[in-house]
Scaffold this motif. Structure first.
Motif, short mmCIF file in Angstrom:
data_model
loop_
_atom_site.label_atom_id
_atom_site.label_comp_id
_atom_site.label_asym_id
_atom_site.label_seq_id
_atom_site.Cartn_x
_atom_site.Cartn_y
_atom_site.Cartn_z
N GLU A 125 0.83 -1.20 0.00
CA GLU A 125 0.00 0.00 0.00
C GLU A 125 0.87 1.26 0.00
O GLU A 125 0.52 2.27 -0.63
CB GLU A 125 -0.91 -0.02 1.23
CG GLU A 125 -1.71 1.25 1.48
CD GLU A 125 -2.85 1.44 0.51
OE1 GLU A 125 -3.28 2.60 0.33
OE2 GLU A 125 -3.32 0.44 -0.07
N ASN A 128 1.62 2.33 -3.37
CA ASN A 128 0.44 2.38 -4.24
C ASN A 128 0.24 1.10 -5.02
O ASN A 128 -0.15 1.10 -6.19
CB ASN A 128 0.53 3.57 -5.20
CG ASN A 128 -0.81 3.95 -5.79
OD1 ASN A 128 -1.84 3.87 -5.12
ND2 ASN A 128 -0.83 4.34 -7.05
N ARG A 129 0.48 -0.01 -4.35
CA ARG A 129 0.28 -1.33 -4.95
C ARG A 129 -0.56 -2.18 -4.01
O ARG A 129 -0.84 -1.80 -2.88
CB ARG A 129 1.63 -2.03 -5.22
CG ARG A 129 2.51 -1.34 -6.26
CD ARG A 129 1.89 -1.44 -7.65
NE ARG A 129 2.77 -0.90 -8.67
CZ ARG A 129 2.79 0.36 -9.07
NH1 ARG A 129 1.98 1.24 -8.48
NH2 ARG A 129 3.61 0.75 -10.02
N VAL A 130 -0.94 -3.36 -4.48
CA VAL A 130 -1.74 -4.29 -3.70
C VAL A 130 -1.04 -5.64 -3.64
O VAL A 130 -0.58 -6.14 -4.68
CB VAL A 130 -3.15 -4.48 -4.33
CG1 VAL A 130 -3.91 -5.59 -3.63
CG2 VAL A 130 -3.94 -3.18 -4.29
N LYS A 218 -3.26 -0.92 -7.83
CA LYS A 218 -4.50 -0.75 -7.06
C LYS A 218 -5.66 -0.52 -8.02
O LYS A 218 -5.53 0.24 -9.00
CB LYS A 218 -4.37 0.45 -6.12
CG LYS A 218 -3.38 0.26 -5.00
CD LYS A 218 -3.34 1.47 -4.08
CE LYS A 218 -4.63 1.60 -3.31
NZ LYS A 218 -4.54 2.70 -2.30
N GLU A 222 -13.05 0.47 -5.50
CA GLU A 222 -13.42 -0.81 -4.90
C GLU A 222 -14.80 -0.69 -4.27
O GLU A 222 -15.19 0.37 -3.78
CB GLU A 222 -12.41 -1.23 -3.85
CG GLU A 222 -11.02 -1.51 -4.42
CD GLU A 222 -10.02 -1.88 -3.35
OE1 GLU A 222 -9.44 -2.98 -3.42
OE2 GLU A 222 -9.80 -1.04 -2.45
N GLY A 288 -13.10 -4.80 -7.69
CA GLY A 288 -12.06 -3.80 -7.87
C GLY A 288 -12.13 -3.34 -9.31
O GLY A 288 -11.80 -4.10 -10.22
#
Length: 470
Positions: A125, A128-130, A218, A222, A288
């Motif tokens: 996070e 800026n990633r998941v 991301k 969502e 998402g």
């Protein structure tokens, strides 16, 4: 009580490892969450680097002492607890918690095996990633254990199991050699992929010490919704419709039975269900969405299309992130309610998705011929994984049905396998399901597994008694 061999091993390790590597062996390390297994004696060592893990493994190999790898202790099949036999070393990864590297442009994160799953998610996070592996115990489960058991969770429908989220591994083999496999490559076609041998092996072929993990962009937005369906077949039809309308934007699709909601009302945790009366069946859908698609509008279109086909009778669409989290709190609280009730027998089954309604119907009828049980059937219907758990009626305890536990388990597992499914969808084998693996496993596969175990761990010191025996 420690024996002379273990005493000598402990003295050797004490002379080579820092004092911080030794922890008190409390009850927390000797029990598993369902209370079915209780460990015996042993001593605990918690190295803080791969080199020291290798040192411990080499010493244990020389002494012929078994090693129980210990992650977060959240496993549900007894893989982390040894009840009997020679005194083992419990090797905890709890001090190996570094995020070694993050490569946002490559969508790769390198974490040590003791890193809490939620901490991996937070590190993703931050760039800026998941990291999409998500399960109820993510606040205490450790990534090494997640990989060792090939954990599943709620997002398998979109992202796959733990195996699908790993691009490279570092591990210590049973002779103490270090496997340096922390590749970040998407393509690396250079012979046997030992990463996949270690993932799902539950510590029986070596100890995972670090992993290169896949990250994902991301989603632009969502959302989540709870939708009431008349029966499991309607839930499957709604899943197909969701795929047609939303494609790969569907992250999770969870089936929830009223029994899980009844248990929450009976024993807690205290959560609010946004329906005046608990429905017989409902689904939790999580999406998402890509840029330009508003999640709540996409879910509203799905609801309308489902209602037109008679698949949905009521529903609530999350209007905020907090409400989406509240929906998930309902789902993630059900296992805790189950634990508080106390199951006669719990089952982590999978069947082909299209046969889920048949399985639910046939299993219920077969168990009704044994006794009057309460059945809480819920789970990741999008990937065919049902947690089909059997409980006593109010006023009785699981102890009242101990004499029936084996029969109940046999009925459920026989049916799952007969229908082309599995008796272990995501929790692994551990010690709880060794007999099931021997009963249902393909003989050729079992022979190959035993040959691999004998080749890599000829002394049988790695998590003895788990997964592979004989």
């Amino acid at each position: 009580m420690l024996n002379s061999v273990t005493d000598a091993l402990r003295a050797e390790l004490t002379s080579k490892l820092p004092e911080a590597a030794f922890r008190e062996l409390t009850d927390a390390y000797l029990h598993e969450p369902r209370g079915r297994y209780h460990g015996g004696d042993g001593f605990l060592v918690a190295p803080d680097c791969t080199r020291d893990v290798a040192l411990v493994v080499r010493a244990c190999a020389a002494a012929g002492v078994g090693i129980i790898p210990y992650g977060g202790g959240t496993g549900l099949v007894g893989g982390q607890v040894l009840e009997s036999g020679p005194v083992p070393v419990i090797l905890s990864l709890e001090r190996m918690t570094k995020i070694r590297d993050v490569f946002p442009n490559e969508n790769v994160l390198v974490a040590e095996a003791g890193t809490i799953l939620a901490s991996v998610q937070d590190a993703a996070e931050a760039v800026n990633r998941v990291f999409p592996l998500s399960l109820a115990s993510e606040g205490s489960a450790r990534i090494g254990g997640n990989l060792s058991t090939n954990a599943g969770g709620v997002n398998v429908l979109r992202y796959g199991n733990a195996r699908d989220l790993c691009v490279g591994l570092e591990a210590v083999l049973p002779d103490g050699a270090i496997l340096n496999g922390l590749s970040r490559l998407k393509k690396n076609n250079t012979g046997y992929d030992l990463r996949h041998l270690m993932i799902g092996a539950e510590g029986t072929l070596g100890i995972i010490t670090a992993a290169s993990l896949k990250l994902f962009p991301k989603p632009a937005g969502e959302g989540a919704a709870l939708m009431v369906v008349p029966d499991p077949q309607a839930a499957l039809d709604l899943l197909t419709l969701a795929g047609d309308l939303l494609g790969h934007q569907v992250s999770a699709f969870e089936l929830i039975n009223h029994m899980g909601l009844d248990f929450l009302g009976e024993v807690g945790p205290d959560v609010r269900v946004p329906f005046e009366q608990a429905p017989e069946w409902m689904v939790l859908i999580d999406v998402g969405c890509v840029a330009g698609v508003e999640p709540s509008q996409a879910l509203e279109r799905l609801f309308e299309a489902g209602a037109e086909r008679g698949l949905v009778s009521d529903g609530v669409i999350a209007q905020s992130g907090a409400q989406r989290e509240a929906f998930w709190t309902i789902r993630e609280s059900i296992p805790e309610a189950n634990r508080r009730i106390g199951s006669v027998s719990s089952h982590d089954t999978s069947v082909p998705v299209g046969r889920i309604p048949e399985f639910i119907d046939r299993a219920g009828k077969a168990l009704a011929r044994v006794d009057d049980f309460r059945i809480n059937c819920f789970g990741h219907v999008g990937d065919g994984n049902l947690h089909y758990n059997v409980f006593p009626q109010k006023g009785k305890s699981r102890a009242d049905h101990d004499h029936q536990r084996a029969e109940v388990k046999r009925i459920v597992h026989d049916l799952a396998v007969e229908m082309g499914g599995s008796f272990s969808a995501e929790h692994g084998i551990g010690r709880l399901k060794v007999d099931d693996l021997n009963r249902y496993g393909d003989p050729t596969k079992l022979a190959a597994m035993r040959a691999i175990k004998a080749a890599l761990d000829p002394k049988g010191i790695m998590n003895p008694g788990a997964v592979v025996t004989g």
